[in-house]
Design a protein around this motif. Structure first.
Motif, short mmCIF file in Angstrom:
data_model
loop_
_atom_site.label_atom_id
_atom_site.label_comp_id
_atom_site.label_asym_id
_atom_site.label_seq_id
_atom_site.Cartn_x
_atom_site.Cartn_y
_atom_site.Cartn_z
N PRO A 198 31.07 45.01 35.11
CA PRO A 198 32.36 44.48 34.65
C PRO A 198 33.46 44.70 35.69
O PRO A 198 33.56 45.78 36.30
CB PRO A 198 32.63 45.28 33.37
N THR A 199 34.28 43.70 35.89
CA THR A 199 35.39 43.79 36.83
C THR A 199 36.43 42.73 36.47
O THR A 199 36.32 42.08 35.41
CB THR A 199 34.90 43.62 38.29
N LEU A 200 37.42 42.55 37.32
CA LEU A 200 38.47 41.56 37.11
C LEU A 200 38.40 40.49 38.19
O LEU A 200 38.22 40.81 39.37
CB LEU A 200 39.86 42.20 37.16
N VAL A 201 38.55 39.23 37.79
CA VAL A 201 38.66 38.14 38.75
C VAL A 201 39.67 37.13 38.22
O VAL A 201 39.65 36.77 37.04
CB VAL A 201 37.31 37.44 39.00
N ASN A 202 40.57 36.70 39.10
CA ASN A 202 41.60 35.72 38.76
C ASN A 202 41.99 35.03 40.06
O ASN A 202 42.76 35.56 40.84
CB ASN A 202 42.81 36.43 38.14
N MET A 203 41.41 33.85 40.30
CA MET A 203 41.59 33.17 41.59
C MET A 203 42.40 31.88 41.41
O MET A 203 42.32 31.21 40.39
CB MET A 203 40.22 32.83 42.20
N THR A 204 43.16 31.54 42.44
CA THR A 204 43.88 30.28 42.46
C THR A 204 44.17 29.89 43.90
O THR A 204 43.88 30.64 44.83
CB THR A 204 45.18 30.35 41.64
N ARG A 368 28.41 36.81 32.29
CA ARG A 368 29.66 36.15 31.92
C ARG A 368 30.47 35.93 33.20
O ARG A 368 31.41 36.66 33.49
CB ARG A 368 30.45 36.99 30.91
N PRO A 369 30.10 34.92 33.98
CA PRO A 369 30.76 34.69 35.27
C PRO A 369 32.14 34.09 35.10
O PRO A 369 32.55 33.70 33.99
CB PRO A 369 29.81 33.71 35.97
N TYR A 370 32.83 34.01 36.21
CA TYR A 370 34.18 33.43 36.26
C TYR A 370 34.12 31.98 36.73
O TYR A 370 33.36 31.65 37.65
CB TYR A 370 35.04 34.24 37.22
N HIS A 371 34.90 31.12 36.10
CA HIS A 371 35.04 29.74 36.58
C HIS A 371 36.46 29.26 36.32
O HIS A 371 36.99 29.42 35.22
CB HIS A 371 34.06 28.80 35.90
#
Length: 382
Positions: A198-204, A368-371
């Motif tokens: 588990p970690t944090l990801v927030n890309m833009t 539970r990947p990030y998209h």
């Protein structure tokens, strides 16, 4: 056969470029852009559509280095503030067009807790962590994984490995950024990431744009901006959200029906404008987090006729009116960038969400990947 098409065919045959259909309207061209001090070669891929829109992506920071489009008279200009060469992006970073991560925007004190464990991030915004820290995704060379062109458009996919502990974040993250340009003026950016814990990801993408052209001398304050958000997140003196979701109605933050930027960007009667030195705030989009991209913002330049629509699957949109462009940045063509020379519209999770349980979570974990899919759609109004 055109010289460009012949070149593309020969390069594809050599295996340096993955081409689904060299005769398609949308094309992709790959070339060197520079070399980092450690010898890493930085490459550029230019995606070109049939309607004159093009996007140039460089592998340093998975950066949108140029975004060109015609005005209502067919005159093409580069809308993206930035630099002509690699040295500018390395030596004078200002997030021009870069991919920001692991966490876009600010985390208060660079601290957060996850599953009962506390983490301290690298600080690069006084006492806060901004856009991933001292060496966020924007400061790293990405790998070009594939370059394609075909009926669906031209694309480039870049990859990055962020090891466990990178800038203080837990987990080893594998991130990708895919830019796809079609023949209708839409540049789609898909951000994906997986982690082993588990970690944090927030890309833009942190594109700073001027619809008249980055060196036009015209500022963006006469543009009409629409944001479908009835609430925004007020900030404290450190530009950290207070946790409140405040109604925009009756304030200079009401863009629901469209507003000229100049109407509010210097309105010192609103303490939030004073704190941000203009607009530097997150809007809670009415649609929230969605499976398919929805309209996050519409920007209209009455002079050039160019219209930019930003679509996204994320729940927030950061509006930044270029408040910290102070003339110390000399960009493309020797242009000096000053306040109002560009605007950023950044779809994302809310700033400091890891410390605000009521905000949409940026947590990812194995399985539970990030998209995040965002779209810059450029057109012209007559």
């Amino acid at each position: 056969m055109s010289r460009v098409r012949a070149l593309l065919i020969s390069v594809c045959a050599a295996g340096a470029l993955a081409c689904a259909n060299p005769a398609s309207a949308a094309t992709a061209q790959r070339e060197p852009f520079g070399t980092l001090a450690d010898g890493t070669v930085v490459e550029a891929v230019t995606l070109t559509g049939a309607n004159g829109v093009s996007a140039r992506i460089i592998s340093f920071g998975a950066t949108l280095q140029a975004f060109k489009a015609p005005d209502r008279h067919g005159r093409i200009a580069d809308l993206e503030l930035g630099y002509d060469d690699l040295a500018g992006y390395v030596d004078h970073p200002n997030y021009f067009g870069v991919t920001v991560g692991r966490y876009a925007n600010r985390i208060a004190g660079g601290r957060f807790a996850l599953d009962g464990k506390s983490y301290q991030l690298a600080l690069n915004d006084k006492t806060n962590s901004l856009h991933g820290g001292v060496r966020g995704f924007d400061r790293l060379p990405w790998r070009i994984l594939s370059v394609k062109q075909g009926a669906a458009g031209a694309s480039v996919t870049l990859g990055l490995t962020s090891p466990a502990g990178d800038q203080g974040y837990p987990g080893a993250v594998q991130a990708t950024a895919t830019y796809t340009l079609d023949d209708k003026g839409s540049l789609t950016i898909d951000y994906d990431a997986t982690s082993d814990v588990p970690t944090l990801v927030n890309m833009t993408n942190h594109a700073i744009l001027n619809l008249a052209g980055e060196g036009s001398g015209d500022d963006v304050l006469g543009y009409r901006l629409t944001i479908p958000a009835s609430r925004y997140t007020p900030v404290d003196a450190a530009l950290i959200p207070t946790g409140e979701l405040k109604a925009v109605a009756g304030t200079v933050f009401d863009f629901t029906q469209g507003r000229i930027l100049a109407d509010g960007v210097r309105d010192g009667r609103d303490p939030q404008v004073v704190i941000g030195r203009g607009y530097d705030h997150n809007f809670a989009l009415d649609a929230g987090l969605t499976a398919q991209p929805k309209l996050a913002a519409r920007l209209e330049d009455p002079v050039s006729g160019r219209v930019l629509e930003v679509l996204s699957t994320e729940p927030g949109l950061q509006l930044y009116s270029g408040n910290f462009l102070d003339g110390t940045y000399v960009g493309k063509g020797g242009h000096v960038y000053r306040m109002g020379d560009g605007i950023a519209l950044e779809p994302q999770k809310f700033p400091n969400a890891p410390n605000q349980p009521s905000f949409a979570s940026a947590r990812i974990e194995p399985g539970r990947p990030y998209h995040h899919r965002m779209i810059f759609r450029i057109s012209t109004a007559r």
